[in-house]
Motif scaffolding. Structure first.
Motif, PDB file in Angstrom:
ATOM      1  N   TRP A   1     -14.605  15.885  32.321  1.00 19.10           N
ATOM      2  CA  TRP A   1     -13.831  15.960  31.091  1.00 19.10           C
ATOM      3  C   TRP A   1     -12.878  14.773  30.965  1.00 19.10           C
ATOM      4  O   TRP A   1     -12.631  14.272  29.855  1.00 19.10           O
ATOM      5  CB  TRP A   1     -13.055  17.268  31.032  1.00 19.10           C
ATOM      6  N   ASN A   2     -12.344  14.336  32.088  1.00 19.70           N
ATOM      7  CA  ASN A   2     -11.446  13.190  32.087  1.00 19.70           C
ATOM      8  C   ASN A   2     -12.175  11.925  31.640  1.00 19.70           C
ATOM      9  O   ASN A   2     -11.671  11.156  30.807  1.00 19.70           O
ATOM     10  CB  ASN A   2     -10.854  13.002  33.485  1.00 19.70           C
ATOM     11  N   LEU A   3     -13.356  11.685  32.181  1.00 19.24           N
ATOM     12  CA  LEU A   3     -14.124  10.499  31.815  1.00 19.24           C
ATOM     13  C   LEU A   3     -14.524  10.520  30.341  1.00 19.24           C
ATOM     14  O   LEU A   3     -14.482   9.499  29.655  1.00 19.24           O
ATOM     15  CB  LEU A   3     -15.368  10.384  32.701  1.00 19.24           C
ATOM     16  N   ALA A   4     -14.913  11.701  29.857  1.00 18.81           N
ATOM     17  CA  ALA A   4     -15.295  11.809  28.448  1.00 18.81           C
ATOM     18  C   ALA A   4     -14.101  11.508  27.537  1.00 18.81           C
ATOM     19  O   ALA A   4     -14.212  10.755  26.561  1.00 18.81           O
ATOM     20  CB  ALA A   4     -15.831  13.214  28.161  1.00 18.81           C
ATOM     21  N   GLY A   5     -12.954  12.081  27.877  1.00 19.90           N
ATOM     22  CA  GLY A   5     -11.763  11.836  27.067  1.00 19.90           C
ATOM     23  C   GLY A   5     -11.314  10.389  27.116  1.00 19.90           C
ATOM     24  O   GLY A   5     -10.928   9.810  26.095  1.00 19.90           O
ATOM     25  N   ALA A   6     -11.363   9.788  28.309  1.00 17.36           N
ATOM     26  CA  ALA A   6     -10.951   8.389  28.452  1.00 17.36           C
ATOM     27  C   ALA A   6     -11.866   7.468  27.649  1.00 17.36           C
ATOM     28  O   ALA A   6     -11.401   6.503  27.030  1.00 17.36           O
ATOM     29  CB  ALA A   6     -10.959   7.990  29.932  1.00 17.36           C
ATOM     30  N   ALA A   7     -13.166   7.763  27.644  1.00 16.88           N
ATOM     31  CA  ALA A   7     -14.115   6.921  26.914  1.00 16.88           C
ATOM     32  C   ALA A   7     -13.863   6.994  25.408  1.00 16.88           C
ATOM     33  O   ALA A   7     -13.806   5.964  24.717  1.00 16.88           O
ATOM     34  CB  ALA A   7     -15.542   7.341  27.232  1.00 16.88           C
ATOM     35  N   VAL A   8     -13.696   8.218  24.897  1.00 18.06           N
ATOM     36  CA  VAL A   8     -13.504   8.374  23.453  1.00 18.06           C
ATOM     37  C   VAL A   8     -12.146   7.836  23.023  1.00 18.06           C
ATOM     38  O   VAL A   8     -12.038   7.077  22.043  1.00 18.06           O
ATOM     39  CB  VAL A   8     -13.637   9.862  23.052  1.00 18.06           C
ATOM     40  N   TRP A   9     -11.098   8.213  23.769  1.00 14.44           N
ATOM     41  CA  TRP A   9      -9.739   7.821  23.384  1.00 14.44           C
ATOM     42  C   TRP A   9      -9.498   6.322  23.602  1.00 14.44           C
ATOM     43  O   TRP A   9      -9.007   5.635  22.700  1.00 14.44           O
ATOM     44  CB  TRP A   9      -8.743   8.634  24.200  1.00 14.44           C
ATOM     45  N   GLY A  10      -9.846   5.805  24.779  1.00 16.94           N
ATOM     46  CA  GLY A  10      -9.596   4.402  25.084  1.00 16.94           C
ATOM     47  C   GLY A  10     -10.342   3.468  24.155  1.00 16.94           C
ATOM     48  O   GLY A  10      -9.753   2.564  23.544  1.00 16.94           O
ATOM     49  N   ALA A  11     -11.654   3.700  24.024  1.00 14.50           N
ATOM     50  CA  ALA A  11     -12.446   2.849  23.138  1.00 14.50           C
ATOM     51  C   ALA A  11     -12.017   3.030  21.691  1.00 14.50           C
ATOM     52  O   ALA A  11     -11.922   2.060  20.929  1.00 14.50           O
ATOM     53  CB  ALA A  11     -13.930   3.173  23.306  1.00 14.50           C
ATOM     54  N   GLY A  12     -11.731   4.280  21.303  1.00 18.51           N
ATOM     55  CA  GLY A  12     -11.364   4.547  19.917  1.00 18.51           C
ATOM     56  C   GLY A  12     -10.082   3.843  19.497  1.00 18.51           C
ATOM     57  O   GLY A  12     -10.003   3.287  18.408  1.00 18.51           O
ATOM     58  N   CYS A  13      -9.076   3.855  20.373  1.00 19.25           N
ATOM     59  CA  CYS A  13      -7.800   3.216  20.033  1.00 19.25           C
ATOM     60  C   CYS A  13      -7.959   1.701  19.886  1.00 19.25           C
ATOM     61  O   CYS A  13      -7.423   1.094  18.949  1.00 19.25           O
ATOM     62  CB  CYS A  13      -6.756   3.524  21.107  1.00 19.25           C
ATOM     63  N   VAL A  14      -8.703   1.089  20.802  1.00 25.17           N
ATOM     64  CA  VAL A  14      -8.894  -0.361  20.728  1.00 25.17           C
ATOM     65  C   VAL A  14      -9.690  -0.731  19.473  1.00 25.17           C
ATOM     66  O   VAL A  14      -9.335  -1.667  18.743  1.00 25.17           O
ATOM     67  CB  VAL A  14      -9.602  -0.881  21.996  1.00 25.17           C
ATOM     68  N   LEU A  15     -10.756   0.015  19.207  1.00 20.66           N
ATOM     69  CA  LEU A  15     -11.574  -0.276  18.027  1.00 20.66           C
ATOM     70  C   LEU A  15     -10.812   0.007  16.740  1.00 20.66           C
ATOM     71  O   LEU A  15     -11.037  -0.664  15.720  1.00 20.66           O
ATOM     72  CB  LEU A  15     -12.866   0.538  18.072  1.00 20.66           C
ATOM     73  N   LEU A  16      -9.914   0.988  16.771  1.00 21.99           N
ATOM     74  CA  LEU A  16      -9.083   1.259  15.602  1.00 21.99           C
ATOM     75  C   LEU A  16      -8.188   0.060  15.297  1.00 21.99           C
ATOM     76  O   LEU A  16      -8.054  -0.358  14.135  1.00 21.99           O
ATOM     77  CB  LEU A  16      -8.228   2.501  15.847  1.00 21.99           C
ATOM     78  N   GLY A  17      -7.561  -0.498  16.337  1.00 22.26           N
ATOM     79  CA  GLY A  17      -6.739  -1.685  16.131  1.00 22.26           C
ATOM     80  C   GLY A  17      -7.554  -2.866  15.649  1.00 22.26           C
ATOM     81  O   GLY A  17      -7.102  -3.647  14.802  1.00 22.26           O
ATOM     82  N   TYR A  18      -8.770  -3.004  16.179  1.00 19.28           N
ATOM     83  CA  TYR A  18      -9.663  -4.092  15.760  1.00 19.28           C
ATOM     84  C   TYR A  18     -10.026  -3.940  14.280  1.00 19.28           C
ATOM     85  O   TYR A  18      -9.969  -4.898  13.509  1.00 19.28           O
ATOM     86  CB  TYR A  18     -10.919  -4.069  16.624  1.00 19.28           C
ATOM     87  N   GLY A  19     -10.394  -2.710  13.888  1.00 16.97           N
ATOM     88  CA  GLY A  19     -10.748  -2.469  12.492  1.00 16.97           C
ATOM     89  C   GLY A  19      -9.566  -2.630  11.565  1.00 16.97           C
ATOM     90  O   GLY A  19      -9.702  -3.135  10.450  1.00 16.97           O
ATOM     91  N   PHE A  20      -8.384  -2.206  12.025  1.00 17.63           N
ATOM     92  CA  PHE A  20      -7.177  -2.384  11.214  1.00 17.63           C
ATOM     93  C   PHE A  20      -6.910  -3.861  10.965  1.00 17.63           C
ATOM     94  O   PHE A  20      -6.536  -4.254   9.858  1.00 17.63           O
ATOM     95  CB  PHE A  20      -5.984  -1.752  11.939  1.00 17.63           C
ATOM     96  N   SER A  21      -7.090  -4.688  11.984  1.00 20.24           N
ATOM     97  CA  SER A  21      -6.862  -6.119  11.824  1.00 20.24           C
ATOM     98  C   SER A  21      -7.838  -6.715  10.823  1.00 20.24           C
ATOM     99  O   SER A  21      -7.466  -7.541   9.991  1.00 20.24           O
ATOM    100  CB  SER A  21      -6.991  -6.826  13.175  1.00 20.24           C
ATOM    101  N   ALA A  22      -9.107  -6.281  10.893  1.00 20.91           N
ATOM    102  CA  ALA A  22     -10.100  -6.783   9.943  1.00 20.91           C
ATOM    103  C   ALA A  22      -9.731  -6.373   8.518  1.00 20.91           C
ATOM    104  O   ALA A  22      -9.833  -7.165   7.582  1.00 20.91           O
ATOM    105  CB  ALA A  22     -11.483  -6.255  10.309  1.00 20.91           C
ATOM    106  N   SER A  23      -9.268  -5.127   8.356  1.00 17.43           N
ATOM    107  CA  SER A  23      -8.860  -4.658   7.026  1.00 17.43           C
ATOM    108  C   SER A  23      -7.635  -5.408   6.548  1.00 17.43           C
ATOM    109  O   SER A  23      -7.516  -5.730   5.355  1.00 17.43           O
ATOM    110  CB  SER A  23      -8.564  -3.155   7.073  1.00 17.43           C
ATOM    111  N   LEU A  24      -6.719  -5.693   7.474  1.00 18.32           N
ATOM    112  CA  LEU A  24      -5.504  -6.411   7.103  1.00 18.32           C
ATOM    113  C   LEU A  24      -5.826  -7.817   6.618  1.00 18.32           C
ATOM    114  O   LEU A  24      -5.243  -8.301   5.646  1.00 18.32           O
ATOM    115  CB  LEU A  24      -4.562  -6.467   8.302  1.00 18.32           C
ATOM    116  N   ALA A  25      -6.784  -8.459   7.300  1.00 20.53           N
ATOM    117  CA  ALA A  25      -7.182  -9.801   6.874  1.00 20.53           C
ATOM    118  C   ALA A  25      -7.828  -9.763   5.485  1.00 20.53           C
ATOM    119  O   ALA A  25      -7.563 -10.622   4.635  1.00 20.53           O
ATOM    120  CB  ALA A  25      -8.153 -10.398   7.898  1.00 20.53           C
TER     121      ALA A  25
END
Length: 211
Positions: A145-169
Motif C-alpha cells: 500500500w505504501n508503494l502504491a500511494g508513493a507512486a500515485v502521489w509522488g508522480a502526480g504532484c510532480v506532473l501536476l506542477g509540470y502541467g501547471f507550468s505549461a498552462s501558465l506559459a
C-alpha cells in the motif's frame, strides 16, 4: 511572478532534486508534513522540470522513492518507539485529537489507510507511524500500500506542477494578445452598430382611422 520564479529556479538548478525529495522523505519520517506538506515542494519541482532546470522523469523517480522510504522510516519509528513518541514533546504538540483521528482512520480502513492517508496532509505525516505502533504486517500489508500511494502521489504532484507550468506559459502568451483581440472585437461591434443605425429607416407613424 513568472520572471521571479525563473530567476530563482535558475540559481537552484539540480538542488531541486535534493530539496523536494528531502521534504517528501521527511514528511512522514520526522513528521515535517504537519508543518510543511511535501506536496508543495514536489509541485514546485514539477514547475522546475518544465522550465528545464531539472529533468522531469528523474524528478518523478526521486519523488516516488523519497515518499516510499520516508513512510517506511516513519513506520519503523512508530514500531520501535510508539508509546514514547506519543508522550514526547513532539507527540504532545501533535495533540491527542490528531492521534485519535489517525488511530480511528487506521482501524477503520486497515491497510488501505496507508494509501488513502497519503492524500491528506495531516494523515500523511502520522499514518505510517501509527501503522508501526499497531504492528501492521510490513511486507504483506504496509509495503504494498505504501508503494502504491508513493507512486500515485509522488508522480502526480510532480506532473501536476509540470502541467501547471505549461498552462501558465500558455496563459501568459494568451494574456499578451488578449487586449488586442478585445479591442478588435469591440471595434467590430461598434462598426456594425453604426452601419445598422444608418441603414434602418426612421420611425413611421400611422394615423389610426375609425370606420
Amino acid at each position: 511572478m513568472l520572471g521571479f520564479l525563473q530567476q530563482v529556479g535558475g540559481q537552484f538548478g539540480a538542488w531541486f532534486y535534493l530539496i523536494a525529495g528531502g521534504l517528501a522523505f521527511a514528511e512522514a519520517a520526522v513528521m515535517v508534513g504537519l508543518v510543511l506538506p511535501g506536496e508543495t515542494a514536489l509541485v514546485v519541482a514539477g514547475f522546475a522540470a518544465h522550465q528545464g532546470w531539472i529533468a522531469l522523469w528523474p524528478m518523478v523517480g526521486v519523488a516516488v522513492c523519497a515518499a516510499a522510504v520516508g513512510d517506511s522510516v516513519g513506520y519503523e519509528l512508530g514500531r520501535r518507539s510508539g508509546p514514547w513518541l506519543r508522550s514526547s514533546r513532539l507527540g504532545r504538540r501533535v495533540g491527542d485529537d490528531r492521534w485519535r483521528r489517525t488511530d480511528d482512520f487506521l482501524r477503520r480502513y486497515g491497510g488501505r489507510a496507508v494509501l488513502l492517508g497519503r492524500f491528506t496532509a495531516g494523515l500523511r505525516a502520522l499514518t505510517p507511524g501509527m501503522a508501526g505502533m499497531a504492528r501492521m504486517p510490513y511486507l504483506r500489508t504496509f509495503l504494498p500500500w505504501n508503494l502504491a500511494g508513493a507512486a500515485v502521489w509522488g508522480a502526480g504532484c510532480v506532473l501536476l506542477g509540470y502541467g501547471f507550468s505549461a498552462s501558465l506559459a500558455t496563459m501568459s502568451r494568451a494574456v499578451t494578445y488578449a487586449p488586442l483581440v478585445l479591442i478588435a472585437v469591440a471595434a467590430a461591434v461598434l462598426l456594425l452598430l453604426r452601419l445598422r443605425k444608418k441603414r434602418s429607416p426612421g420611425p413611421t407613424w400611422r394615423r389610426s382611422t375609425r370606420s
